[in-house]
Scaffold this motif. Structure first.
Motif, PDB file in Angstrom:
ATOM      1  N   UNK A  53       3.672 -18.072  28.383  1.00 11.99           N
ATOM      2  CA  UNK A  53       4.903 -18.387  29.087  1.00 11.99           C
ATOM      3  C   UNK A  53       6.097 -17.827  28.331  1.00 11.99           C
ATOM      4  N   UNK A  83      11.433 -21.732  32.333  1.00 19.90           N
ATOM      5  CA  UNK A  83      10.178 -21.034  32.108  1.00 19.90           C
ATOM      6  C   UNK A  83       9.858 -20.057  33.229  1.00 19.90           C
ATOM      7  N   UNK A  84       9.199 -18.964  32.848  1.00 22.10           N
ATOM      8  CA  UNK A  84       8.646 -18.052  33.826  1.00 22.10           C
ATOM      9  C   UNK A  84       7.327 -18.591  34.367  1.00 22.10           C
ATOM     10  N   UNK A  85       6.721 -17.864  35.299  1.00 16.91           N
ATOM     11  CA  UNK A  85       5.499 -18.340  35.959  1.00 16.91           C
ATOM     12  C   UNK A  85       4.237 -18.189  35.115  1.00 16.91           C
ATOM     13  N   UNK A  86       4.320 -17.503  33.988  1.00 16.28           N
ATOM     14  CA  UNK A  86       3.167 -17.386  33.105  1.00 16.28           C
ATOM     15  C   UNK A  86       2.312 -16.162  33.386  1.00 16.28           C
ATOM     16  N   UNK A  87       1.609 -15.715  32.337  1.00 17.12           N
ATOM     17  CA  UNK A  87       0.610 -14.649  32.428  1.00 17.12           C
ATOM     18  C   UNK A  87      -0.694 -15.184  31.868  1.00 17.12           C
ATOM     19  N   UNK A 123       5.755 -18.712  24.473  1.00 18.80           N
ATOM     20  CA  UNK A 123       4.816 -19.777  24.162  1.00 18.80           C
ATOM     21  C   UNK A 123       3.436 -19.372  24.653  1.00 18.80           C
ATOM     22  N   UNK A 172       8.698 -32.305  30.850  1.00 18.03           N
ATOM     23  CA  UNK A 172       8.450 -31.204  31.760  1.00 18.03           C
ATOM     24  C   UNK A 172       7.228 -31.540  32.600  1.00 18.03           C
ATOM     25  N   UNK A 194       0.608 -25.129  40.453  1.00 16.96           N
ATOM     26  CA  UNK A 194       1.170 -23.776  40.519  1.00 16.96           C
ATOM     27  C   UNK A 194       1.406 -23.160  39.147  1.00 16.96           C
ATOM     28  N   UNK A 195       1.341 -23.964  38.102  1.00 16.56           N
ATOM     29  CA  UNK A 195       1.498 -23.524  36.711  1.00 16.56           C
ATOM     30  C   UNK A 195       2.956 -23.444  36.266  1.00 16.56           C
ATOM     31  N   UNK A 196       3.898 -23.554  37.185  1.00 17.27           N
ATOM     32  CA  UNK A 196       5.314 -23.457  36.839  1.00 17.27           C
ATOM     33  C   UNK A 196       5.759 -24.669  36.033  1.00 17.27           C
ATOM     34  N   UNK A 197       6.459 -24.466  34.943  1.00 18.16           N
ATOM     35  CA  UNK A 197       6.999 -25.569  34.135  1.00 18.16           C
ATOM     36  C   UNK A 197       8.368 -25.952  34.687  1.00 18.16           C
ATOM     37  N   UNK A 224      -0.181 -21.363  25.982  1.00 17.32           N
ATOM     38  CA  UNK A 224      -0.707 -22.655  26.397  1.00 17.32           C
ATOM     39  C   UNK A 224      -2.219 -22.594  26.372  1.00 17.32           C
TER      40      UNK A 224
END
Lengths: 114, 113
Positions: free
Chosen positions: A90, A105-109, A35, B37, B42-45, A37
């Motif tokens: 994500x 979900x991962x922590x994102x880039x 995804x 969600x 922290x940006x974590x979903x 964002x």
């Protein structure tokens, strides 16, 4: 258990450069997703994979490609980055592609294309 | 087209109060699943709660509950006894069965001490 890891955490990239965002999960989940964002737009699906060896296009696939050579890894490649690809990306996974299953979900880039 | 609308871009409430975040959607599907969600700074979903569309009973998870009105295509989230740690963006995200979550634009919730 790490869950989902993504690398890098953030990146500044010159327009026209090629970039691969990495995603690895250790939950042996069958389905994986990418995804993006953007402010005011929520998250939008780029590509998905229901199982190793298969991939599909999401809502905004143009300019991105993916591969799923094994269960754990699902890299996302930008062949020639453009500024409109500046976003937070994500990676997610779920036990199965069915709608019942929670996506993790991962922590994102955070990617900035200049 | 399947759409999700979160009409409250920002909300703020005092600690310990109750707050309700709204979500409406449009779909022609009859069987689907709905998720809320949470995304803290922290940006974590993080999954907050899930509701099956075929169940009339509203889901609850500790201080979090939903008010699911299938006919009205409404899926609101109620947070009781709000805590500072509830400060986050909240996304309504149904899965209509087409391989993806469909996200709303989010509600930024601030809990005031």
């Amino acid at each position: 258990i790490a869950g989902i890891t993504q690398a890098p955490t953030s990146q500044i990239l010159a327009a026209g450069r090629r970039m691969t965002l990495r995603c690895t999960q250790d939950m042996r989940h069958n389905a994986m997703y990418w995804y993006r964002q953007d402010l005011g737009l929520g998250l939008r699906l780029i590509h998905y994979s229901n199982t190793a060896g298969t991939t599909g296009k999401g809502e905004v696939p143009d300019g991105y490609s993916v591969s799923r050579a094994n269960t754990d890894d699902f890299p996302l490649t930008l062949a020639s980055a453009v500024p409109s690809q500046t976003s937070v990306y994500f990676c997610a996974s779920s036990d199965s592609p069915g709608s019942y299953y929670e996506q993790y979900f991962g922590p994102g880039t955070r990617l900035t294309v200049t | 087209a399947q759409t999700v609308t979160q009409s409250q871009p920002e909300m703020s409430v005092q600690e310990a109060e109750t707050v309700t975040l709204s979500c409406t959607y449009d779909t022609s599907e009859s069987n689907y699943y709905l998720f809320w969600y949470k995304q803290p700074p922290s940006r974590q979903m993080i999954l907050v709660i899930r509701q099956e569309a075929y169940k009339q009973q509203n889901a609850t998870e500790n201080r979090f509950s939903v008010n699911f009105q299938k006919a009205a295509k409404s899926f609101s989230l109620k947070i009781s006894d709000s805590q500072l740690g509830d400060t986050a963006m909240y996304f309504c995200a149904p899965n209509f069965g087409n391989e993806k979550l469909t996200f709303g634009t989010g509600t930024r919730l601030t809990i005031i001490p």
